[in-house]
Design an enzyme around this catalytic site. Structure first.
Site, PDB file in Angstrom:
ATOM      1  N   GLU B  29       0.839  -1.196   0.000  1.00 24.43           N
ATOM      2  CA  GLU B  29       0.000   0.000   0.000  1.00 24.43           C
ATOM      3  C   GLU B  29       0.884   1.261   0.000  1.00 24.43           C
ATOM      4  OE1 GLU B  29      -2.098  -0.932   3.563  1.00 24.43           O
ATOM      5  OE2 GLU B  29      -3.068  -2.658   2.638  1.00 24.43           O
ATOM      6  N   GLU B  60      -5.118  -6.016   2.869  1.00 26.83           N
ATOM      7  CA  GLU B  60      -3.975  -6.804   3.355  1.00 26.83           C
ATOM      8  C   GLU B  60      -4.147  -8.303   3.103  1.00 26.83           C
ATOM      9  OE1 GLU B  60      -5.361  -4.375   5.165  1.00 26.83           O
ATOM     10  OE2 GLU B  60      -3.737  -2.909   5.391  1.00 26.83           O
ATOM     11  N   PHE B  86      -0.932  -4.445  11.070  1.00 25.57           N
ATOM     12  CA  PHE B  86      -1.872  -4.862  10.015  1.00 25.57           C
ATOM     13  C   PHE B  86      -1.604  -6.286   9.535  1.00 25.57           C
ATOM     14  CE2 PHE B  86      -1.681  -0.129   8.525  1.00 25.57           C
ATOM     15  CZ  PHE B  86      -2.179   0.274   9.746  1.00 25.57           C
ATOM     16  N   HIS B 129      -0.889   0.961  16.026  1.00 26.68           N
ATOM     17  CA  HIS B 129       0.214   1.202  15.089  1.00 26.68           C
ATOM     18  C   HIS B 129       1.572   1.086  15.781  1.00 26.68           C
ATOM     19  CE1 HIS B 129      -3.122   3.000  12.878  1.00 26.68           C
ATOM     20  NE2 HIS B 129      -2.372   3.037  11.793  1.00 26.68           N
TER      21      HIS B 129
END
Lengths: 328, 327
Positions: B29, B60, B86, B129
């Site tokens: 991405e 993903e 992710f 994150h």
């Protein structure tokens, strides 16, 4: 005698039409034998049978070359046979023997034959769909001519992987054919209960690709719709979503009381038996007789019996095999 | 020798390989003109074009599966997952497909791919994150797991990962991207499964991973002033794990502290401690093994809390002194 010309793709010869009749029996009798063995407790684990769904596997794969690839599902014995696998090595795999396609390490849900272009059955619903897209990406990047057919069920189209993978194939114009075998149930969940769209094929619109509904119990219809999708894929125009409307005669897996559907419904679908329908078409076209049809069935029956003998006589893996093949 | 950053080392390893091997491509991405969330792929689409630097939708699971499928059919993809958190969305494809295909298929087929992904806290990006989930993937037979701590190691280990015929999860630490070290311009490979003794010492062994290698080295420097000699072992790859180097170090020092950023509970430190406890080094232990790891909470946003979540240099110094006091 003048023969009725069947409306089939140009690449399909009369000999091929008879081979396909035989192949449909291979698929049915293999799975019926497996069903018998599970009932008797002769095979362990679990299995998912495609009895009643023979036309889609045989019809789609009839258009494929050895170079073309498929990905399959937990209900994958039929796809495997249609892509060129032999019943003996398949049966040996179900018996867990070293002569099986996966040396007895995969079993019913993981039969693969990479050299023949079968990238494998899959125990994860929709797990094979992104893999098929990756295979098609290889073809595009290496400028190879093969197409990839991706088989999955109606239940898989409610998985995120389906939507992500179809979108990828669409934006990259990949040579992949998505074949949804809508057998009306994802385990116990009826397609009517689990989706709001009339046809699974309608979902193609969301990704800007063609969606085709076909009679999944009519092998000739399946060949024609696949032929069109393959031509589109090979010419670089991208993927197609085909929905084969069909029905699984047996339960989801070996332990299924089928409380979620009626016996009347099952009988209605049994009237649409894909093998019987195809036999009638071939006889009407003058390509087959009742006697010849019975010869074919008996020859396949013997082939399956021989496959069982081969499997039973094959060696068990040794404990040394436990830790091999984990890494390349 | 010239110095380059960890980030540049990763990019250089990929670029050298992509110039040589047409089968290698990268997908992920925002890796195109944007250059990736951290800038690792900056300039690559200009050199290699959009076919081989393949900018993907935010999917993903889909892109992980496409990488696996293309690897199975002859390509050697590098998949960039934008944040290692992710990876949870891509795990079906990595765990149920990539890791198992070869075994399930009885040794037929292979999945030569690298999943590169930045991990770790310290950027204020909070709970979704900042995680370090390497123990999750280290648990799966069929995967290899790499955690470089320096620019030099990053370049050599990535080369080995790209040459490997198995799926490799390659963790890059966000806070290390801008750190520099001497890195040869030419290509070189550091074998997977070979630990590096980042500092030799005789009193205590610290096995540390990723950014904790640097914190352990800093602690060792401080402790040296007090006459305490610390050996810092960087496993570099947690699968395969170089048990021999770790065991030999503990046999020499008689004391073991394991430090990682990932949450301590269920972290790879437990595995390393067990490897030592089960080995002949057990008889050499003069004190209980100590583990330092992330707190049992999600990574918090507030900078003070975020720092407190993971082991810091003073924590390591304290741990060393406690261990020496128990000896």
């Amino acid at each position: 005698m003048d023969m009725l010309k069947l409306n089939v793709p140009n690449s399909i010869t009369n000999d091929k039409l008879i081979d396909l009749y035989k192949q449909m029996w291979q698929i049915r009798l293999f799975d019926e034998k497996v069903d018998e063995f599970f009932a008797k407790g002769m095979i362990h684990g679990t299995t998912h049978l495609a009895v009643g769904q023979e036309a889609s596997a045989a019809g789609v794969c009839a258009l494929l070359t050895v170079e073309d690839k498929i990905t399959s599902t937990h209900r994958g014995h039929g796809h495997c046979i249609a892509k060129g696998a032999t019943p003996d090595k398949m049966m040996a795999e179900l018996f867990g023997r070293t002569t099986g396609y996966c040396k007895g390490k995969g079993g019913s849900m993981h039969i693969a034959d990479v050299e023949m272009g079968n990238l494998g059955a899959n125990g994860i619903v929709a797990g094979g769909i992104p893999l098929a897209v990756g295979s098609a990406l290889t073809a595009k990047m290496k400028r190879l001519d093969y197409v990839t057919v991706c088989f999955f069920g109606d239940g898989a189209t409610n998985e995120g992987s389906f939507h992500e993978a179809v979108n990828l194939a669409s934006i990259w114009d990949l040579p992949v054919i998505f074949v949804c075998e809508n057998n009306q149930y994802g385990m116990s969940g009826s397609v009517k209960e689990m989706t709001r769209v009339e046809n699974i094929a309608d979902r193609a619109q969301a990704y800007g690709i063609p969606g085709e509904v076909a009679d999944g119990n009519d092998i000739i219809a399946m060949m024609n719709v696949t032929d069109k999708a393959i031509k589109r894929a090979r010419s670089g125009e991208g993927p197609t979503l085909i929905e084969a409307k069909t029905y699984r005669w047996k339960g989801h897996s070996k332990s299924d009381a089928k409380k979620y559907r009626t016996r009347d419904e099952e009988q209605e679908w049994r009237k649409k038996d894909p093998i019987k329908r195809y036999k009638e078409v071939l006889i009407e076209a003058g390509l087959l007789t009742e006697e010849k049809a019975e010869e074919v069935r008996l020859a396949v029956k013997k082939e399956i019996e021989d496959a069982v003998k081969f499997a039973e006589a094959s060696p068990q893996p040794t404990l040394n095999d436990l830790l091999t093949d984990v890494y390349a | 020798m010239r110095e380059i950053t960890y980030l540049e080392a990763v990019r250089e390893a990929m670029s050298i390989e992509m110039r040589k091997n047409e089968d290698v491509y990268i997908l992920g991405e925002d890796i195109g003109v944007y250059g990736g969330a951290f800038g690792v792929t900056r300039g690559m689409i200009e050199e290699f074009g959009p076919e081989r630097v393949r900018n993907t939708p935010i999917s993903e699971a889909g892109i992980a599966g496409a990488a696996v499928g293309s690897a199975l059919t002859g390509m050697r993809p590098i998949l960039e997952i934008q944040f290692s958190d992710f990876i949870t969305i891509a795990l079906d494809q990595m765990v149920n497909q990539a890791a198992k295909i070869r075994y399930m298929y009885g040794g037929k087929g292979k999945v030569p791919m690298v999943l590169r992904t930045p991990s770790g806290s310290g950027t204020g990006a909070a709970a979704q994150h900042s995680q370090s989930l390497e123990a999750w993937v280290a648990h799966i037979p069929g995967l290899k797991v790499v955690q470089p701590s320096t620019a030099y190691d990053a370049k050599g280990l990535l080369k080995a990962a790209m040459d490997d015929d198995n799926p490799v999860i390659f963790y890059e630490h966000k806070l290390l991207y801008k750190t520099s070290s001497e890195v040869p311009e030419e290509e070189y490979s550091i074998p997977l499964g070979k630990a590096d003794i980042k500092r030799e010492g005789s009193d205590v062994t610290i096995v540390a991973t990723a950014i904790m290698v640097h914190k352990a080295l800093e602690a060792a420097k401080e402790l040296d002033k007090e006459g305490i000699s610390v050996e810092v072992v960087d496993p570099r790859t947690i699968v395969p794990l170089d048990k021999e180097t770790i065991v030999n170090s503990v046999k020499k020092t008689g004391k073991l502290i394991v430090v990682h950023e990932a949450v301590k509970r269920g972290g790879i430190g437990g595995e390393i401690a067990s490897v030592v406890a089960e080995s002949e080094a057990f008889d050499y232990l003069d004190a209980p093994i100590k583990r330092l790891g992330g707190a049992e909470s999600p990574v918090p946003y507030n900078p003070e809390l975020e720092r407190a979540h993971i082991p810091q240099v003073p924590d390591i110094i304290t741990a060393v002194k406690e261990t020496l006091n128990r000896a």
